[in-house]
Design a protein around this motif. Sequence first.
Motif, PDB file in Angstrom:
ATOM      1  N   GLY A  81      27.765  38.315  41.574  1.00 24.87           N
ATOM      2  CA  GLY A  81      27.052  39.638  42.237  1.00 24.87           C
ATOM      3  C   GLY A  81      28.038  40.790  42.094  1.00 24.87           C
ATOM      4  O   GLY A  81      28.000  41.873  41.928  1.00 24.87           O
ATOM      5  N   THR A  82      29.433  40.249  42.510  1.00 21.55           N
ATOM      6  CA  THR A  82      30.573  41.495  42.729  1.00 21.55           C
ATOM      7  C   THR A  82      30.546  41.962  41.132  1.00 21.55           C
ATOM      8  O   THR A  82      30.741  43.150  40.989  1.00 21.55           O
ATOM      9  CB  THR A  82      31.851  40.714  42.758  1.00 21.55           C
ATOM     10  N   ILE A  83      30.657  41.364  40.151  1.00 22.55           N
ATOM     11  CA  ILE A  83      30.937  41.949  38.685  1.00 22.55           C
ATOM     12  C   ILE A  83      29.605  42.696  38.260  1.00 22.55           C
ATOM     13  O   ILE A  83      29.703  43.747  37.885  1.00 22.55           O
ATOM     14  CB  ILE A  83      31.101  40.643  37.665  1.00 22.55           C
ATOM     15  N   LEU A  84      28.376  42.083  38.672  1.00 18.60           N
ATOM     16  CA  LEU A  84      27.118  42.935  38.306  1.00 18.60           C
ATOM     17  C   LEU A  84      27.106  44.260  39.146  1.00 18.60           C
ATOM     18  O   LEU A  84      26.663  45.239  38.719  1.00 18.60           O
ATOM     19  CB  LEU A  84      26.038  42.089  38.835  1.00 18.60           C
ATOM     20  N   PHE A  85      27.715  44.163  40.328  1.00 16.53           N
ATOM     21  CA  PHE A  85      27.634  45.326  41.266  1.00 16.53           C
ATOM     22  C   PHE A  85      28.510  46.416  40.732  1.00 16.53           C
ATOM     23  O   PHE A  85      28.251  47.476  40.538  1.00 16.53           O
ATOM     24  CB  PHE A  85      28.204  45.041  42.617  1.00 16.53           C
ATOM     25  N   LEU A  86      29.876  45.973  40.057  1.00 13.65           N
ATOM     26  CA  LEU A  86      30.595  46.936  39.488  1.00 13.65           C
ATOM     27  C   LEU A  86      30.220  47.617  37.960  1.00 13.65           C
ATOM     28  O   LEU A  86      30.099  48.809  37.683  1.00 13.65           O
ATOM     29  CB  LEU A  86      32.095  46.114  39.191  1.00 13.65           C
ATOM     30  N   ILE A  87      29.223  46.613  37.426  1.00 14.80           N
ATOM     31  CA  ILE A  87      28.557  47.056  36.302  1.00 14.80           C
ATOM     32  C   ILE A  87      27.812  48.197  36.510  1.00 14.80           C
ATOM     33  O   ILE A  87      27.577  49.390  35.924  1.00 14.80           O
ATOM     34  CB  ILE A  87      27.848  46.009  35.325  1.00 14.80           C
ATOM     35  N   ALA A 124      37.786  47.776  35.340  1.00 12.62           N
ATOM     36  CA  ALA A 124      37.839  46.634  36.608  1.00 12.62           C
ATOM     37  C   ALA A 124      36.939  45.809  36.071  1.00 12.62           C
ATOM     38  O   ALA A 124      36.963  44.545  36.172  1.00 12.62           O
ATOM     39  CB  ALA A 124      37.568  47.313  37.721  1.00 12.62           C
ATOM     40  N   VAL A 125      35.577  45.959  35.344  1.00 11.66           N
ATOM     41  CA  VAL A 125      34.682  44.959  34.824  1.00 11.66           C
ATOM     42  C   VAL A 125      35.225  43.947  34.044  1.00 11.66           C
ATOM     43  O   VAL A 125      35.101  42.640  34.032  1.00 11.66           O
ATOM     44  CB  VAL A 125      33.363  45.644  34.536  1.00 11.66           C
ATOM     45  N   ASP A 126      35.798  44.643  33.016  1.00 11.89           N
ATOM     46  CA  ASP A 126      36.444  43.883  31.763  1.00 11.89           C
ATOM     47  C   ASP A 126      37.627  42.946  32.345  1.00 11.89           C
ATOM     48  O   ASP A 126      37.786  41.772  31.945  1.00 11.89           O
ATOM     49  CB  ASP A 126      37.027  44.815  30.783  1.00 11.89           C
ATOM     50  N   VAL A 127      38.402  43.484  33.244  1.00 13.56           N
ATOM     51  CA  VAL A 127      39.486  42.383  33.847  1.00 13.56           C
ATOM     52  C   VAL A 127      38.810  41.281  34.560  1.00 13.56           C
ATOM     53  O   VAL A 127      39.332  40.226  34.560  1.00 13.56           O
ATOM     54  CB  VAL A 127      40.462  43.650  34.766  1.00 13.56           C
ATOM     55  N   ALA A 128      37.931  41.558  35.493  1.00 13.15           N
ATOM     56  CA  ALA A 128      37.225  40.704  36.343  1.00 13.15           C
ATOM     57  C   ALA A 128      36.666  39.785  35.433  1.00 13.15           C
ATOM     58  O   ALA A 128      36.694  38.223  35.667  1.00 13.15           O
ATOM     59  CB  ALA A 128      36.318  41.300  37.285  1.00 13.15           C
ATOM     60  N   ILE A 129      35.734  40.054  34.573  1.00 10.78           N
ATOM     61  CA  ILE A 129      35.301  38.852  33.472  1.00 10.78           C
ATOM     62  C   ILE A 129      36.193  38.021  32.954  1.00 10.78           C
ATOM     63  O   ILE A 129      36.107  36.896  32.474  1.00 10.78           O
ATOM     64  CB  ILE A 129      34.349  39.700  32.551  1.00 10.78           C
ATOM     65  N   ALA A 130      37.123  38.623  32.153  1.00  6.92           N
ATOM     66  CA  ALA A 130      38.414  38.119  31.527  1.00  6.92           C
ATOM     67  C   ALA A 130      39.045  36.877  32.216  1.00  6.92           C
ATOM     68  O   ALA A 130      39.398  36.126  32.081  1.00  6.92           O
ATOM     69  CB  ALA A 130      39.162  39.047  30.821  1.00  6.92           C
ATOM     70  N   ALA A 131      39.725  37.775  33.546  1.00  7.19           N
ATOM     71  CA  ALA A 131      40.374  36.679  34.443  1.00  7.19           C
ATOM     72  C   ALA A 131      39.357  35.651  34.881  1.00  7.19           C
ATOM     73  O   ALA A 131      40.040  34.541  35.000  1.00  7.19           O
ATOM     74  CB  ALA A 131      40.647  37.713  35.620  1.00  7.19           C
ATOM     75  N   SER A 132      38.253  35.727  35.267  1.00 11.46           N
ATOM     76  CA  SER A 132      37.257  34.780  35.829  1.00 11.46           C
ATOM     77  C   SER A 132      37.056  33.748  34.727  1.00 11.46           C
ATOM     78  O   SER A 132      37.261  32.557  35.299  1.00 11.46           O
ATOM     79  CB  SER A 132      35.960  35.489  36.344  1.00 11.46           C
ATOM     80  N   LEU A 133      37.062  33.907  33.458  1.00 12.96           N
ATOM     81  CA  LEU A 133      36.560  33.002  32.566  1.00 12.96           C
ATOM     82  C   LEU A 133      37.898  32.423  32.123  1.00 12.96           C
ATOM     83  O   LEU A 133      37.768  30.931  31.952  1.00 12.96           O
ATOM     84  CB  LEU A 133      36.002  33.833  31.238  1.00 12.96           C
ATOM     85  N   CYS A 134      38.772  32.877  32.132  1.00 14.11           N
ATOM     86  CA  CYS A 134      40.508  32.304  31.791  1.00 14.11           C
ATOM     87  C   CYS A 134      40.626  31.361  33.246  1.00 14.11           C
ATOM     88  O   CYS A 134      41.183  30.190  32.634  1.00 14.11           O
ATOM     89  CB  CYS A 134      41.529  33.330  31.850  1.00 14.11           C
ATOM     90  N   ILE A 135      40.333  31.812  34.430  1.00 14.01           N
ATOM     91  CA  ILE A 135      40.857  30.753  35.352  1.00 14.01           C
ATOM     92  C   ILE A 135      40.002  29.413  35.359  1.00 14.01           C
ATOM     93  O   ILE A 135      40.306  28.491  35.639  1.00 14.01           O
ATOM     94  CB  ILE A 135      40.739  31.510  36.639  1.00 14.01           C
ATOM     95  N   MET A 136      38.393  29.705  35.060  1.00 11.37           N
ATOM     96  CA  MET A 136      37.519  28.752  34.960  1.00 11.37           C
ATOM     97  C   MET A 136      37.845  27.657  33.935  1.00 11.37           C
ATOM     98  O   MET A 136      37.861  26.609  34.098  1.00 11.37           O
ATOM     99  CB  MET A 136      36.284  29.001  35.208  1.00 11.37           C
ATOM    100  N   LEU A 137      38.256  28.235  32.887  1.00 15.14           N
ATOM    101  CA  LEU A 137      38.476  27.437  31.693  1.00 15.14           C
ATOM    102  C   LEU A 137      40.112  26.638  31.990  1.00 15.14           C
ATOM    103  O   LEU A 137      40.074  25.297  31.638  1.00 15.14           O
ATOM    104  CB  LEU A 137      38.708  28.444  30.472  1.00 15.14           C
ATOM    105  N   HIS A 138      40.899  27.354  32.439  1.00 12.57           N
ATOM    106  CA  HIS A 138      42.192  26.661  32.850  1.00 12.57           C
ATOM    107  C   HIS A 138      41.804  25.519  33.656  1.00 12.57           C
ATOM    108  O   HIS A 138      42.428  24.492  33.476  1.00 12.57           O
ATOM    109  CB  HIS A 138      43.039  27.701  33.257  1.00 12.57           C
ATOM    110  N   ASN A 139      40.910  25.714  34.872  1.00 13.74           N
ATOM    111  CA  ASN A 139      40.899  24.581  35.577  1.00 13.74           C
ATOM    112  C   ASN A 139      40.024  23.509  35.136  1.00 13.74           C
ATOM    113  O   ASN A 139      39.788  22.484  35.730  1.00 13.74           O
ATOM    114  CB  ASN A 139      39.962  25.331  37.028  1.00 13.74           C
ATOM    115  N   ALA A 140      39.212  23.928  33.873  1.00 12.55           N
ATOM    116  CA  ALA A 140      38.638  22.714  33.238  1.00 12.55           C
ATOM    117  C   ALA A 140      39.356  21.645  32.447  1.00 12.55           C
ATOM    118  O   ALA A 140      38.558  20.934  31.752  1.00 12.55           O
ATOM    119  CB  ALA A 140      37.327  23.468  32.513  1.00 12.55           C
TER     120      ALA A 140
END
Length: 207
Positions: free
Chosen positions: A118-124, A168-184
């Motif tokens: 929701g936060t990312i979509l709001f920024l978009i 900010a959107v690009d950074v948020a998307i990339a950071a979110s995906l990287c963190i979630m993949l790392h935790n997986a």
Amino acid sequence: MVDNSATLDPSFPLDNSIGAMMIGVIVSAVLHGICLLQRSCTTRVILTVSFDAIHLAMISHAVYHYAVSYYHDEDQLRFLVWTVLMEALFTGVNGAVVQTFYTLRVWRLSKGNIILTGTILFLILATVGSGTGPRTNSMGHFVNADGHVRDLLKISPLTITINALSTAVDVAIAASLCIMLHNARTGFRKSDTIITKLIIFVVNTGV
């Protein structure tokens, strides 16, 4: 001063003005060609490639307008050609389409995290709103009034805001995906190697 710009004074080199625009068009054409290599024919891909083609056509027209049709024409080069103004809209909308697609990946990988997506979509939406609303009004002013090149300075804060939000959107998307993949990571070499490759892909896409 605008009167002493490279496009109006024959003694000024064109490398830093029209030359830079020409290089930009060439790079855009190359990137558009890469987009055409997509084998997927989804609605998203077709829409993105179509907007990119329109963008390329508009910036090509703008360069031809300034570099060929009205080369050193003082009466024309002080004013903004309409394609310079309109291409920004297609760039913004196209960027939003791509970012929304990656936000959908964040949604799926986060197992439906409403706050994050929701936060990312709001920024978009904020980026699109900043780019289409006020900028459209500014374009109307440029086209219907004198449309002077120096008037672009009046919307510099808006342009900076749009670029900042998009980044900010690009950074948020990339950071979110990287963190979630790392935790997986599972601890198994084969699966962790695949995850590492995905993280590198996400970083490259973000860049």
